[in-house]
Design a protein around this motif. Structure first.
Motif, PDB file in Angstrom:
ATOM      1  N   GLU A  90     -32.030 126.481  49.069  1.00 29.82           N
ATOM      2  CA  GLU A  90     -32.038 125.016  49.113  1.00 29.82           C
ATOM      3  C   GLU A  90     -30.794 124.553  49.868  1.00 29.82           C
ATOM      4  O   GLU A  90     -29.676 124.915  49.499  1.00 29.82           O
ATOM      5  N   VAL A  92     -28.363 121.633  50.832  1.00 30.58           N
ATOM      6  CA  VAL A  92     -27.951 120.327  50.302  1.00 30.58           C
ATOM      7  C   VAL A  92     -26.851 119.751  51.188  1.00 30.58           C
ATOM      8  O   VAL A  92     -25.936 120.475  51.602  1.00 30.58           O
ATOM      9  N   ARG A  94     -24.124 116.432  51.174  1.00 28.64           N
ATOM     10  CA  ARG A  94     -23.585 115.330  50.360  1.00 28.64           C
ATOM     11  C   ARG A  94     -22.708 114.439  51.232  1.00 28.64           C
ATOM     12  O   ARG A  94     -21.770 114.920  51.875  1.00 28.64           O
ATOM     13  N   ALA A  98     -21.773 113.275  43.731  1.00 32.79           N
ATOM     14  CA  ALA A  98     -22.642 112.899  42.601  1.00 32.79           C
ATOM     15  C   ALA A  98     -23.176 114.197  41.990  1.00 32.79           C
ATOM     16  O   ALA A  98     -22.964 115.285  42.520  1.00 32.79           O
ATOM     17  N   GLY A  99     -23.858 114.047  40.863  1.00 33.88           N
ATOM     18  CA  GLY A  99     -24.619 115.148  40.274  1.00 33.88           C
ATOM     19  C   GLY A  99     -23.800 116.386  39.970  1.00 33.88           C
ATOM     20  O   GLY A  99     -22.702 116.305  39.411  1.00 33.88           O
ATOM     21  N   SER A 100     -24.348 117.545  40.365  1.00 33.45           N
ATOM     22  CA  SER A 100     -23.730 118.815  39.958  1.00 33.45           C
ATOM     23  C   SER A 100     -22.335 118.991  40.541  1.00 33.45           C
ATOM     24  O   SER A 100     -21.496 119.664  39.959  1.00 33.45           O
ATOM     25  N   PHE A 121     -28.034 126.563  47.598  1.00 31.77           N
ATOM     26  CA  PHE A 121     -28.421 126.993  46.253  1.00 31.77           C
ATOM     27  C   PHE A 121     -29.609 127.930  46.375  1.00 31.77           C
ATOM     28  O   PHE A 121     -30.472 127.737  47.243  1.00 31.77           O
ATOM     29  N   ASP A 129     -30.970 127.563  39.669  1.00 33.29           N
ATOM     30  CA  ASP A 129     -30.570 127.331  41.066  1.00 33.29           C
ATOM     31  C   ASP A 129     -29.072 127.538  41.300  1.00 33.29           C
ATOM     32  O   ASP A 129     -28.347 126.591  41.640  1.00 33.29           O
ATOM     33  N   ASP A 175     -26.985 112.053  48.831  1.00 27.90           N
ATOM     34  CA  ASP A 175     -27.160 113.495  49.043  1.00 27.90           C
ATOM     35  C   ASP A 175     -28.650 113.800  49.081  1.00 27.90           C
ATOM     36  O   ASP A 175     -29.482 112.923  48.802  1.00 27.90           O
ATOM     37  N   PHE A 176     -28.995 115.000  49.488  1.00 23.72           N
ATOM     38  CA  PHE A 176     -30.402 115.415  49.473  1.00 23.72           C
ATOM     39  C   PHE A 176     -30.499 116.930  49.543  1.00 23.72           C
ATOM     40  O   PHE A 176     -29.521 117.609  49.879  1.00 23.72           O
ATOM     41  N   LYS A 177     -31.685 117.420  49.213  1.00 24.08           N
ATOM     42  CA  LYS A 177     -31.992 118.857  49.270  1.00 24.08           C
ATOM     43  C   LYS A 177     -33.214 119.047  50.159  1.00 24.08           C
ATOM     44  O   LYS A 177     -34.203 118.329  49.984  1.00 24.08           O
ATOM     45  N   ASP A 196     -37.629 112.207  45.025  1.00 26.63           N
ATOM     46  CA  ASP A 196     -37.495 113.281  44.028  1.00 26.63           C
ATOM     47  C   ASP A 196     -36.347 114.232  44.376  1.00 26.63           C
ATOM     48  O   ASP A 196     -35.842 114.919  43.494  1.00 26.63           O
ATOM     49  N   GLY A 197     -35.989 114.315  45.640  1.00 28.47           N
ATOM     50  CA  GLY A 197     -35.030 115.344  46.069  1.00 28.47           C
ATOM     51  C   GLY A 197     -33.833 114.788  46.816  1.00 28.47           C
ATOM     52  O   GLY A 197     -33.209 115.506  47.603  1.00 28.47           O
ATOM     53  N   CYS A 198     -33.549 113.509  46.576  1.00 25.09           N
ATOM     54  CA  CYS A 198     -32.354 112.933  47.214  1.00 25.09           C
ATOM     55  C   CYS A 198     -31.769 111.875  46.282  1.00 25.09           C
ATOM     56  O   CYS A 198     -32.363 111.529  45.272  1.00 25.09           O
ATOM     57  N   ARG A 199     -30.586 111.400  46.630  1.00 25.54           N
ATOM     58  CA  ARG A 199     -30.006 110.260  45.897  1.00 25.54           C
ATOM     59  C   ARG A 199     -29.856 109.102  46.866  1.00 25.54           C
ATOM     60  O   ARG A 199     -29.327 109.270  47.971  1.00 25.54           O
ATOM     61  N   ARG A 215     -34.032 111.439  35.452  1.00 25.49           N
ATOM     62  CA  ARG A 215     -33.105 112.377  34.796  1.00 25.49           C
ATOM     63  C   ARG A 215     -32.269 111.671  33.741  1.00 25.49           C
ATOM     64  O   ARG A 215     -31.992 112.218  32.679  1.00 25.49           O
TER      65      ARG A 215
HETATM   66  P1  TMP Z   1     -27.269 118.343  42.515  1.00 32.10           P
HETATM   67  O1  TMP Z   1     -26.248 117.248  42.455  1.00 32.10           O
HETATM   68  O2  TMP Z   1     -28.081 118.481  41.251  1.00 32.10           O
HETATM   69  O3  TMP Z   1     -26.700 119.648  42.987  1.00 32.10           O
HETATM   70  O4  TMP Z   1     -28.335 117.918  43.622  1.00 32.10           O
HETATM   71  C1  TMP Z   1     -27.963 117.513  44.920  1.00 32.10           C
HETATM   72  C2  TMP Z   1     -29.150 116.843  45.566  1.00 32.10           C
HETATM   73  O5  TMP Z   1     -30.173 117.777  45.828  1.00 32.10           O
HETATM   74  C3  TMP Z   1     -29.797 115.760  44.708  1.00 32.10           C
HETATM   75  O6  TMP Z   1     -30.258 114.722  45.570  1.00 32.10           O
HETATM   76  C4  TMP Z   1     -30.976 116.438  44.056  1.00 32.10           C
HETATM   77  C5  TMP Z   1     -31.338 117.498  45.058  1.00 32.10           C
HETATM   78  N1  TMP Z   1     -31.815 118.744  44.443  1.00 32.10           N
HETATM   79  C6  TMP Z   1     -33.152 118.884  44.158  1.00 32.10           C
HETATM   80  O7  TMP Z   1     -33.948 117.984  44.415  1.00 32.10           O
HETATM   81  N2  TMP Z   1     -33.583 120.048  43.600  1.00 32.10           N
HETATM   82  C7  TMP Z   1     -32.745 121.078  43.324  1.00 32.10           C
HETATM   83  O8  TMP Z   1     -33.212 122.097  42.815  1.00 32.10           O
HETATM   84  C8  TMP Z   1     -31.347 120.925  43.641  1.00 32.10           C
HETATM   85  C9  TMP Z   1     -30.371 122.027  43.356  1.00 32.10           C
HETATM   86  C10 TMP Z   1     -30.937 119.748  44.198  1.00 32.10           C
END
Ligand code: TMP
Ligand code: ASP
Length: 238
Positions: A90, A92, A94, A98-100, A121, A129, A175-177, A196-199, A215
């Motif tokens: 994955e 990513v 940023r 944010a997030g993790s 990841f 992940d 951010d995005f994945k 679903d996969g970005c902020r 979440r």
């Molecule tokens: P994180 O802050 O959880 O690491 O995620 C960073 C960005 O990537 C956030 O926009 C969510 C996205 N993401 C997913 O959609 N699926 C995943 O499995 C991961 C690790 C991140």
């Protein structure tokens, strides 16, 4: 073109074989997962919105010269895409913390990065992940060094294109994945790009317009996805 046998069932999408070995049908379901599949709920219309949102974004990226798997929308919930040999990594980017990242490094949410921060990841829910580096990708032969360089370059280009697109409609792409795969030996963008996969944060109000609403139990998830789609001018069939 229609969906035949199920090829793969993910947390939010299913892929089906078609009568063309190079093409699959992706069905975007209403299933919405968080915390690596620990929580799953159905959110009505989420699948259709993400399908059409993803089609719009993939076309914009294609127009900007980024090779993507997207071929065409088939109906409200389904798209035809190239059948890629997916790389289990994955990518990513940023622009803000944010997030993790905030949890991992104990930094303040919203800290800006210039240049943007790139992270990798391993796509593995059971292992949650884990974060990896380009060296792991090479050592475990998930991708070659040249493929990794291409994915890195394409991910930063995706960020440039989409950051500007969202900024124009009053949204910060935080951010995005994204995920890539091989098609006849070349690297293509696969999977999906959706809320679903970005902020995405509203520039004026700071309001979250992405899956963090789910979440964090903030509610209004589908409404937020609709708002983002409408701002981009996507005429939703959902
Ligand atoms: P994180 O802050 O959880 O690491 O995620 C960073 C960005 O990537 C956030 O926009 C969510 C996205 N993401 C997913 O959609 N699926 C995943 O499995 C991961 C690790 C991140
Ligand atoms: N890491 C993503 C999330 O937290 C993937 C998932 O579990 O669906 O939502």
């Amino acid at each position: 073109m229609k969906a035949l046998d199920l090829l793969y069932q993910g947390k939010a999408k299913s892929a089906y074989l078609t009568d063309d070995p190079d093409l699959v049908v992706l069905r975007f379901r209403d299933d919405t997962s968080a915390f690596d599949g620990e929580v799953i709920e159905q959110l009505v219309d989420k699948g259709a919105i993400n399908n059409q949102f993803n089609g719009f974004i993939m076309e914009a990226l294609g127009a900007a010269g980024i090779p993507t798997h997207f071929e065409k929308l088939l109906n409200a919930n389904e798209s035809v895409v190239k059948r890629l040999d997916m790389i289990p990594v994955e990518c990513v980017v940023r622009n803000q913390a944010a997030g993790s990242l905030v949890r991992r490094l104990g930094i303040e949410e919203g800290l800006s990065f210039d240049p943007p921060l790139f992270e990798l990841f391993l796509k593995n829910d059971e292992l949650h992940d884990p974060m990896i580096t380009e060296h792991h990708v090479e050592a475990f032969r998930w991708a070659t060094r040249a493929e990794m360089a291409t994915m890195h370059d394409l991910t930063l280009r995706v960020n440039e294109v989409l950051r500007a697109m969202f900024f124009d409609v009053g949204l910060l792409l935080v951010d995005f994945k994204i995920e890539f795969g091989r098609f006849h030996g070349e690297i293509f963008l696969g999977d999906e790009f959706s809320p679903d996969g970005c902020r995405l944060w509203d520039i004026e109000t700071g309001e979250k317009k992405d899956k963090d609403r789910f979440r964090q139990g903030l509610g209004g998830v589908v409404e937020a996805y609709r708002d983002v789609s409408e701002r981009l001018g996507i005429k939703l069939d959902a």
